[in-house]
Design an enzyme around this catalytic site. Structure first.
Site, PDB file in Angstrom:
ATOM      1  N   GLU A  59      -3.084 -51.010 -77.041  1.00 44.32           N
ATOM      2  CA  GLU A  59      -4.309 -51.820 -76.897  1.00 44.32           C
ATOM      3  C   GLU A  59      -4.681 -52.123 -75.444  1.00 44.32           C
ATOM      4  OE1 GLU A  59      -4.173 -54.461 -80.961  1.00 44.32           O
ATOM      5  OE2 GLU A  59      -2.826 -55.077 -79.361  1.00 44.32           O
TER       6      GLU A  59
HETATM    7  C1  TNX Z   1      -1.448 -55.500 -82.918  1.00 41.77           C
HETATM    8  S1  TNX Z   1       0.897 -53.767 -83.081  1.00 41.77           S
HETATM    9  C2  TNX Z   1      -0.652 -55.553 -81.781  1.00 41.77           C
HETATM   10  C3  TNX Z   1      -0.018 -56.812 -81.408  1.00 41.77           C
HETATM   11  C4  TNX Z   1      -0.382 -57.931 -82.340  1.00 41.77           C
HETATM   12  C5  TNX Z   1      -0.372 -57.423 -83.754  1.00 41.77           C
HETATM   13  C6  TNX Z   1      -0.608 -58.474 -84.772  1.00 41.77           C
HETATM   14  C7  TNX Z   1       0.590 -53.593 -81.628  1.00 41.77           C
HETATM   15  C8  TNX Z   1       1.225 -52.492 -80.954  1.00 41.77           C
HETATM   16  N1  TNX Z   1      -0.275 -54.447 -81.075  1.00 41.77           N
HETATM   17  O1  TNX Z   1      -0.353 -57.137 -80.088  1.00 41.77           O
HETATM   18  O2  TNX Z   1       0.526 -58.964 -82.175  1.00 41.77           O
HETATM   19  O3  TNX Z   1      -1.364 -56.448 -83.869  1.00 41.77           O
HETATM   20  O4  TNX Z   1      -0.412 -58.001 -86.067  1.00 41.77           O
END
Ligand code: TNX
Length: 526
Positions: free
Chosen positions: A338
């Site tokens: 992300e």
């Molecule tokens: C996505 S999973 C994210 C996290 C969040 C999560 C919550 C991932 C690699 N990144 O930063 O905590 O969703 O479900």
């Protein structure tokens, strides 16, 4: 035969039945090893119909020169003592053990380190657990715990008998990596909580604990060359609480505790996004050179390290160097998810550079599936959480994939719309959906040999206490553990849910606050 003779023999039969029924009820003699509720299900179980009993003369005998074996002997003795009240000692095996003995038999020459396979021979006299490496003995010890009545887990004296059905078990894992992740950044969890988490996952033969040590909301591990990371960056958490961090000593304590339970710690420093805590601690890490404010919300995707500044890589080199020196396990997790505020070409430049840094400190890279959009370095692993296309890209590059599909394996996803904790952006995940999938068939083009294993992440935006952790982890984590351990041909939800129901008693005995899913027949168990 006269009517009278029939009457007499009927009376005799009735008498025998009346005498034997209460006796067998009282003893509740287990006699079918293959019907025992072991999670994860072992590879093969052959029942021989009798039972073994722990008694006041029970001791644990070790066969094989090994400090580790001695430690495991003490570990199991300590687990059996409180509820049985027996004074169980750890002794060296002589080949002439008294009835009731538990024998831990190391068959290898001490050179085989991580072989988790084991076999167990339970006769009326002894339980003999054999393995080529201590890791295998430890896995077998977890099976042994599960073969005893659930009240063995209580810390106060209980009434026996402590019976185990006789037979043989021969067992080994399907996948090398079976893990869970704990996000200690969004909310901080104390060392004692992490240790309890290790205890819980190792009971189900998981062998990796991934610690998400940094994120926008908090930096949780002391870095001596960059002290403000924890002094400032570790001082808060989601919701504005006081946060916290592990000193290097505390981190090493966790690593050692986990190691003694055959759990390898995988440290994660998430970057280049998810880095606000670091960006608030050191101005120079920002593209504009200005320190950010601390962050206590739950948005994602707004932060990024300055990908084109030299100081960024000096910083990362220092961080990786210090953490790698404290981490005996092979992996270092670089996050990489992300990074919405990092330009695409900056992201590629950054991830490729950081992979080389990790490699230079002797560690193998793991990153979230987005890292497969860059050139993955040799041996690097992509952790599939979101995009199957990224997992496929990793395989096309000849790399392995670790399976944590958010729709199945995320422990922070709500069970259903009535669950108070957790999120549901990926799915509602009831216990059946979390169990009912096979890594080897989930993504087209990815086969078993491309898969390192499975991991169940627990993100902690909404999780603030050990009780919260337990409620989301149980009962889904044991199912993920079974996906990683037991061949898919031997897995079936309808059969599994009966075994899981039996474990409800164990959760209670361990003081675990679990979700009583309606899909599991908990109440059919006496
Ligand atoms: C996505 S999973 C994210 C996290 C969040 C999560 C919550 C991932 C690699 N990144 O930063 O905590 O969703 O479900």
């Amino acid at each position: 035969m006269s009517l009278r003779t029939i009457k007499i023999s009927l009376t005799a039969i009735m008498t025998i039945l009346i005498l034997s029924v209460p006796a067998s009820c009282k003893k509740q003699a287990p006699s079918d090893l293959s019907a025992e509720s072991i999670i994860p299900a072992p590879l093969t179980v052959i029942a021989t119909g009798g039972y073994f009993t722990l008694n006041k003369n029970t001791d644990v005998y070790i066969n094989g020169e090994s400090e580790e074996l001695k430690f495991i002997g003490q570990y199991i003795a300590d687990r059996l003592k409180p509820a049985t009240g027996f004074d169980i000692e750890v002794k060296i095996a002589s080949g002439n053990e008294a009835p009731g003995s538990v024998i831990l038999n190391l068959t290898g020459d001490g050179k085989i380190l991580n072989d988790e396979s084991y076999s167990m021979e339970i006769t009326r006299q002894t339980v003999k657990l054999s393995a080529a490496s201590p890791a295998g003995i430890f896995m077998g010890v977890q099976t042994l715990r599960q073969l005893l009545p659930a009240k063995i887990e209580l810390s106060t004296l209980q009434e026996g008998p402590w019976k185990i059905p006789t037979g043989t078990i021969s067992d080994r894992p399907e996948y090398a990596y079976r893990g869970a992740m704990l996000d200690v950044s969004r909310h901080f969890f104390a060392v004692e909580d992490v240790k309890r988490f290790v205890d819980m996952i190792s009971f189900y033969k998981m062998n990796f604990l991934h610690l998400h040590l940094s994120d926008d909301q908090g930096w949780r591990i002391e870095i001596k060359s960059w002290p403000n990371l924890t002094i400032h960056g570790g001082s808060t958490q989601v919701g504005g609480g006081k946060g916290g961090f592990y000193t290097q000593e505390q981190y090493s304590d966790i690593v050692k505790y986990a190691q003694q339970r055959y759990v390898t710690i995988v440290p994660e420093i998430d970057m280049p996004g998810h880095t606000n805590a670091a960006l608030a601690s050191y101005a120079e890490l920002n593209t504009d050179g200005k320190a950010r404010e601390l962050y206590t919300g739950t948005e994602v995707g707004f932060s990024t390290f300055a990908a084109r500044k030299e100081v960024t890589y000096k910083f990362i080199n220092d961080v990786v160097k210090e953490i790698a020196a404290l981490t005996p396990g092979p992996y270092f997790h670089i996050g990489g998810d992300e990074s919405h505020s990092t330009k695409k070409d900056d992201y590629i430049y950054f991830i490729e550079k950081v992979q080389e840094i990790v490699k230079s400190h002797g560690k193998t890279v793991i990153g979230w599936d987005e890292i497969a959009t860059t050139k993955m370095t040799e041996g690097a692993v992509a952790q599939f959480w979101d995009k199957a296309a990224n997992a496929q890209k990793a395989v096309e590059q000849g790399r392995q994939v670790l399976y944590s599909p958010a729709k199945r394996a995320y422990l922070d996803m709500q069970y259903d719309a009535s669950t108070k904790l957790g999120l549901h952006w990926a799915a509602y995940i009831e216990v059946d959906n979390s169990y009912n999938w096979d890594p080897a068939t989930l993504v087209p083009g990815i086969q078993k040999e491309n898969i390192l294993g499975v991991e169940a992440p627990l993100w902690s935006e909404t999780i603030t206490s050990m009780d919260d952790i337990e409620y989301m982890v149980f009962p889904r984590m044991p199912g993920i553990a079974e996906i990683g351990w037991t061949p898919s041909m031997k897995r079936d939800w309808n059969e599994y849910k009966e075994r899981l129901a039996v474990h409800g008693e164990r959760f209670k005995a361990m003081g675990i606050d679990y979700y009583k899913s309606k899909l599991v027949p908990w109440d059919s168990i006496k």
